[in-house]
Scaffold this active site. Structure first.
Site, mmCIF file in Angstrom:
data_model
loop_
_atom_site.group_PDB
_atom_site.id
_atom_site.type_symbol
_atom_site.label_atom_id
_atom_site.label_comp_id
_atom_site.label_asym_id
_atom_site.label_seq_id
_atom_site.Cartn_x
_atom_site.Cartn_y
_atom_site.Cartn_z
ATOM 1 N N MET A 121 43.379 35.974 43.920
ATOM 2 C CA MET A 121 43.917 36.584 45.101
ATOM 3 C C MET A 121 42.993 36.819 46.044
ATOM 4 O O MET A 121 41.988 37.549 46.133
ATOM 5 C CB MET A 121 44.625 38.157 44.609
ATOM 6 N N ILE B 51 41.186 42.320 37.537
ATOM 7 C CA ILE B 51 39.636 41.920 37.696
ATOM 8 C C ILE B 51 39.424 42.043 39.196
ATOM 9 O O ILE B 51 39.949 41.408 40.003
ATOM 10 C CB ILE B 51 39.142 40.556 37.132
ATOM 11 N N GLY C 17 41.900 42.052 47.136
ATOM 12 C CA GLY C 17 41.673 40.688 46.614
ATOM 13 C C GLY C 17 40.947 40.608 45.135
ATOM 14 O O GLY C 17 40.026 41.319 44.989
ATOM 15 N N SER C 18 41.137 39.518 44.578
ATOM 16 C CA SER C 18 40.099 39.494 43.270
ATOM 17 C C SER C 18 41.251 38.314 42.396
ATOM 18 O O SER C 18 41.472 37.334 42.821
ATOM 19 C CB SER C 18 39.882 40.649 42.532
ATOM 20 N N ARG C 19 41.294 38.632 41.278
ATOM 21 C CA ARG C 19 41.767 37.712 40.123
ATOM 22 C C ARG C 19 42.689 38.488 39.099
ATOM 23 O O ARG C 19 42.283 39.688 38.755
ATOM 24 C CB ARG C 19 40.826 36.867 39.337
#
Length: 221
Positions: free
Chosen positions: A100, A158, A188-190
């Site tokens: 993301m 995450i 954002g991230s994952r």
């Protein structure tokens, strides 16, 4: 479109701070410099729009289906592989990961309908989302949802180098509905999804997916 439940407050605070900054700049710094005032106003407007778009939750038709595992987040598919899931399953699973970016919608959605059988939050580091150890060392949550047929899907939020807070709305024993809001990762991230090895994955690396809409995989019958 509506905003994340924290978005209205953050939008109001951001708007007031930017307004105060522009007024102070106009009266005390750049009162005789129209170009500087204009540039500051434009920059402030861009920042305000970015904050609004970050917390947006767009209205969209959701994909429903007992066999489907839908994407829990907007973003880009960056991992599809068979791997060992050591926290809950303690065995081989098929992993699908979605990155993301700060420009994506950041609400996370339940990929399936079922009961939350496991939930755990881990404080941790803020390695970049593509770092190999981010899934085991970063701030994260693990959610396991059991379907009506007994099959289980694990989802892991995450945090990354920019994301500094994970929000979740689920707890163990709670029934959840496919496409419903599971949580939020700020900036954002994952998101990792762990599926049975015989799940039929419907996406490829590099695909852009939409949370609650794109089918990641079909569960075995």
């Amino acid at each position: 479109m509506r905003l994340h439940r924290e978005g209205n407050t953050i939008m109001l605070v951001t708007g007031l701070v930017l307004l105060a900054l522009n007024l102070l700049a106009y009266f005390f710094l750049f009162s005789d410099n129209g170009t500087a005032i204009t540039l500051l106003a434009v920059a402030s407007l861009i920042l305000f729009v970015l904050v609004v778009q970050f917390f947006r939750i767009p209205m969209r038709p959701l994909t429903m289906g007992e066999q489907h595992v839908v994407a829990p987040a907007d973003g880009t598919v960056v991992v599809i592989e068979e791997t060992d899931e050591a926290e809950y399953f303690k065995g081989r699973r098929r992993q699908v990961s979605i990155f993301m970016s700060p420009l994506n919608v950041h609400v996370n959605r339940n990929p399936v309908t079922g009961i939350v059988r496991y939930f755990k939050y881990y404080p941790g580091k803020y390695l970049v989302a593509w770092h190999p150890k981010s899934s085991t060392e970063n701030e994260r949550t693990t959610v396991v949802i059991q379907l009506a047929n007994g099959a289980e899907v694990l989802l892991r939020q995450i945090a990354g180098a920019v994301a500094r807070r994970i929000v979740w709305y689920v707890k163990e024993g709670q029934p959840v509905e496919q496409g419903g809001e599971l949580g939020f990762i700020k900036f954002g991230s994952r998101v990792d999804v762990f599926l049975p090895l015989d799940a039929d994955v419907k996406v490829a690396i590099g695909d852009r997916v939409k949370g609650g809409v794109t089918v990641l995989a079909d569960m075995p019958e």
